[in-house]
Structures are given as C-alpha cells and as structure tokens.
Design an enzyme around this catalytic site. Structure first.
Site, PDB file in Angstrom:
ATOM      1  N   LEU A  74       1.201 -50.313   2.065  1.00 41.90           N
ATOM      2  CA  LEU A  74       0.029 -49.725   1.407  1.00 41.90           C
ATOM      3  C   LEU A  74      -1.218 -49.702   2.299  1.00 41.90           C
ATOM      4  O   LEU A  74      -2.256 -49.191   1.901  1.00 41.90           O
ATOM      5  CB  LEU A  74      -0.242 -50.436   0.079  1.00 41.90           C
ATOM      6  CG  LEU A  74       0.909 -50.381  -0.941  1.00 41.90           C
ATOM      7  CD1 LEU A  74       0.510 -51.014  -2.261  1.00 41.90           C
ATOM      8  CD2 LEU A  74       1.429 -48.972  -1.151  1.00 41.90           C
ATOM      9  N   HIS A 243      16.099 -51.849   4.868  1.00 39.67           N
ATOM     10  CA  HIS A 243      16.444 -50.504   5.357  1.00 39.67           C
ATOM     11  C   HIS A 243      17.689 -50.420   6.241  1.00 39.67           C
ATOM     12  O   HIS A 243      17.605 -50.095   7.423  1.00 39.67           O
ATOM     13  CB  HIS A 243      15.241 -49.855   6.068  1.00 39.67           C
ATOM     14  CG  HIS A 243      14.431 -50.754   6.977  1.00 39.67           C
ATOM     15  ND1 HIS A 243      15.000 -51.530   7.959  1.00 39.67           N
ATOM     16  CD2 HIS A 243      13.104 -50.981   7.042  1.00 39.67           C
ATOM     17  CE1 HIS A 243      14.039 -52.185   8.599  1.00 39.67           C
ATOM     18  NE2 HIS A 243      12.882 -51.872   8.053  1.00 39.67           N
ATOM     19  N   ASP A 316      10.451 -47.907   1.734  1.00 40.58           N
ATOM     20  CA  ASP A 316       9.796 -48.102   3.040  1.00 40.58           C
ATOM     21  C   ASP A 316       8.659 -47.079   3.225  1.00 40.58           C
ATOM     22  O   ASP A 316       8.400 -46.620   4.341  1.00 40.58           O
ATOM     23  CB  ASP A 316      10.803 -48.029   4.199  1.00 40.58           C
ATOM     24  CG  ASP A 316      10.271 -48.697   5.465  1.00 40.58           C
ATOM     25  OD1 ASP A 316       9.178 -49.301   5.427  1.00 40.58           O
ATOM     26  OD2 ASP A 316      10.948 -48.601   6.508  1.00 40.58           O
TER      27      ASP A 316
HETATM   28 ZN   LIG Z   1      11.003 -52.339   8.793  1.00 36.75          ZN
HETATM   29 ZN   LIG Z   2       8.859 -51.193   6.320  1.00 28.54          ZN
END
Ligand SMILES: [Zn+2]
Ligand SMILES: [Zn+2]
Length: 437
Positions: A74, A243, A316
């Site tokens: 953010l 991820h 992400d």
């Molecule tokens: Zn990362």
């Molecule tokens: Zn990240």
C-alpha cells in the site's frame, strides 16, 4: 461510498449464497444485524425489524464471505504519491476484498510497534476494507537483526515478512521461524536466492534469450522453497511461501505437505493467467518478481490451486508511478496492481474454463486466507463478523485502469475483456462499495 453510515440491518435477497466454510450453496438470503451475520441460507420470507433495514436484490449474483488478500503493497508511509492506505483500502473494496494485509516494505519499514499502529490508524480512518499490517522479519529489512515480533503483534501485526527482499540468511530464517512459532503467526517469505536472481529482469529461457534480457532461473525460487520447508520442519514454525511461480515449487510444497510440515503457499492471479511471452515488446507491465514463467508452469499452478497444494490466491498488488514503469525494461521496477482485477482474472482463467468451481474460488480467496492468517471473516456462519462480497459471475467488462480506485495504473490487463465483478462489498455490516453502472 466509503464513509456511508452503517445500517442496523442489511438483507441480501435471492443470491446464490456460497460459503465453503459451512458447506453452504443455496439460493437464498443473508441477513446482517448490527455488523454480525444473523442468517445465511434459505429464503427468509417476510423480514420485519425495528430499525434501519436496507434490502439489496442479489438475484443472479453470488453472495460469499468477503475476499481476503494476505499480500499487498500500500506504499504508505513513504510513497503516498503512488498509493495510500486509504486508496489501497478503497481499491480493495472495489475488487471485492473485505480485508487486506499490508506488506512492510514501506519507507520507513514497518518494523516496530509505532509503525504498525500508524497503519492501523490510517486504515480506521479510510473506513473501507480492513487493513492488517504485516511486520518486518528483520530491522529495516536489512536481513541482519530480527525485528521485535512481540511488540508488533501486540500493536496489531498479523504476520511477519521481509517481502520485497528475500531472507538470504538461512540462520535468520531459522530464528524467525522459531520466534514466530511462540506467537503462532506465519512467516511469509519472498522466495528468491539472491545470487542466482541477481540482475535478472524476466524468466530465464528462450524468450529472455531472444529479447537479450538477463533471466532469473526458476531455481532461484525453488532453492528457497525447499530451504524454507526444511527449516519449518526443523523448527516447527509456520512458513508461508509468497507468490509461487514454478512447477517444481508446487512439487516441493506437495512434498512438504505430505510430511505434515507447516508450509502454506499462495499464488497470484498473474502467475495463473500470463506467461513470459507477455514480456515481448519489452512490456514493463509484465515485469514482476518472481517473473512470469512458462505455459507449463501456469498449467501446474492452476492444478495446484484446484487440488489445494497452493492454499490461497493473493494479489501482490504493487502500484508504481507511471514514469517509473516507462523506463527501459531492465531498469523498470517490478510489480503490477491487482486488487481490482483479481476476481475477474480468476473467473476468466480458472472458473470459466472449468478448472475450478466457484466454491473453490471462494475458498482460495476468502476462507483459506482468513484461516491461515488467523483473521476474522472468511465465513458466513451465524454470529460471524459480517464481511461479505457480492459478485456478478457473468458480468463481462473491459479493464480500463483510468477508472480504478487505486492510484496505480500499472496493469497488463488494460483493454482486456474479463468476466466476473464485485458488485457490493460489506465490511462489518457496513456497505463500503457498490458498483454503479
Ligand atoms: Zn515478493
Ligand atoms: Zn510483494
């Protein structure tokens, strides 16, 4: 309408009420009373309540527990020009997310009690999706000394991560897992062996060779995946792998889970829908870390979402300034925004082709992330906090980043036609987003 006053009662009528956490899949109603789920399931018939009641027709829509994103950036504090906690929380709500976890790679780094408290205060003020801070693993994310987990957790942090940077030291990761275990929180790792990844701008393979770009081999991820799994086995700590992008990572996670090691894993919508080919033309909106991989990797990741080897989907979300993404490919920053496209990318690429059901989608985007990160929500059970997403599974829309509530515009999906869209997002009984068409 992020600052709308909360209604005492919210009645969602005639939707497909879908909650895998309570094996619920019926056409019916959901009634929220004073921020809590009072009923979810069969049609209620005539509902009379003393007090303010708002009724929303959800015919043709799915009513599910609110989506939970355990991984987003953010940018506040430090880069409020790119995103703030408020704009990020509103973008989240527009994407159907009722809660997001903010990674600590801000400036300064979220590595102490005061920094965690700041994020919580900004999120309260935004009054959109809930924002849960993730604290850093190491002081300043420098990979040297452990941050004070206890103080950060006391202030409201829900996990620790040095995301953005890999934890290069196996010894530091071991200590982090041991320390985090005493608090029962996950250690979320950005799996990247730095000496192998160094200088790489995309996946190492035929496309990188053709484009003349330095590649990042899949082993850079996989070496850290197996290291983390082995350290979780040694320490009994909970490692959460961020991820995931390769076939072998999936196979290693399966190996760990088969042995009851405390490993969980996430995948991003972009790694489920795009390949290294997207980089052709030096498209910086396809530059991310880990990089987009091969079609074979994408196929394995999809199957891993289906069979649960990959526990959950996370965005992400990584906003960058336009000018920064305009740089030459090798110098451009990594990452794309994702909060407002995640649902549609999942519906278009996994549900519509018949790979996963809507129930699996809701589990991987809501129930599972809430459970794994020990967060409220992720269920429509009676008495639970009323965090709810209503989405139109058939809505076809064209991605126009100019309309996003995020400040970020860096998306490889611009101009694409996708299916599936959040139409109403409810947080603690308060309507924080409604799609106006
Ligand atoms: Zn990362
Ligand atoms: Zn990240």
């Amino acid at each position: 309408m992020p600052n709308s006053t909360p209604h005492q009662y919210v009645l969602l009528r005639n939707g497909r009420v879908l909650d895998p956490s309570s094996n619920l899949d019926v056409t019916g109603d959901v009634l929220v009373a004073n921020g809590v789920i009072e009923h979810a399931g069969a049609p209620l018939g005539d509902v009379r309540r003393d007090g303010d009641l708002v009724e929303i027709d959800c015919a043709g829509q799915v009513v599910s527990p609110g989506f939970v994103d355990v991984h987003c950036h953010l940018r506040e504090p430090g880069r409020e020009d790119v995103e703030t906690i408020a704009t990020g929380a509103r973008a989240a709500a527009a994407g159907g997310f009722t809660a997001v976890c903010a990674m600590p790679n801000t400036d300064p780094v979220t590595d102490n009690q005061a920094a965690v408290g700041f994020i919580i205060r900004q999120a309260m003020r935004a009054a959109a999706a809930r924002v849960y801070p993730i604290g850093a693993i190491s002081v300043g994310q420098k990979g040297e000394a452990l941050a004070e987990f206890g103080e950060m957790i006391g202030a409201g942090a829900v996990a620790v991560s040095d995301d953005g940077k890999p934890v290069a030291s196996a010894q530091l990761m071991r200590t982090a897992l041991e320390y985090a275990r005493t608090f029962e929180i996950p250690v979320a790792d950005h799996c990247e062996e730095p000496t192998l990844a160094k200088g790489g701008a995309m996946n190492e393979g035929v496309v990188s060779a053709r484009l003349g770009l330095k590649g990042i081999p899949s082993e850079a991820e996989e070496i850290m995946v197996i290291r983390d799994i082995l350290l979780a086995r040694r320490t009994g700590g909970h490692v959460h792998l961020c991820h995931m992008s390769t076939r072998t990572s999936v196979e290693l996670i399966r190996w760990g889970k088969d042995r009851n090691i405390r490993v969980t894993a996430e995948v991003c919508p972009h790694h489920l829908s795009l390949t290294e080919e997207s980089v052709e033309g030096y498209n910086t909106n396809a530059k991310m870390n880990p990089p987009l991989r091969t079609a074979e990797d994408v196929e394995y990741l999809k199957q891993a979402v289906k069979d649960g080897t990959i526990d959950l989907v996370a965005t992400d979300h990584a906003p960058h300034h336009y000018d920064e993404k305009e740089r030459e490919f090798s110098d451009a920053p990594n990452g794309i925004i994702g909060l407002e496209t995640a649902l549609a990318v999942m519906v278009t690429n996994l549900v519509e082709p018949g790979i996963i059901s809507y129930a699996t989608l809701v589990d991987r985007m809501s129930c599972s992330p809430a459970r794994i990160f020990h967060l409220p929500g992720g269920t429509l059970r009676r008495g639970s906090v009323a965090d709810i997403t209503v989405f139109d599974p058939a809505a076809r829309w064209s991605v126009d980043p100019a309309t996003f509530l995020s400040k970020g515009r860096n998306t490889p999906y611009a101009g694409m036609s996708l299916t599936g869209r959040a139409t109403c997002t409810i947080v603690g009984g308060r309507i924080v987003y409604r799609l106006t068409s």
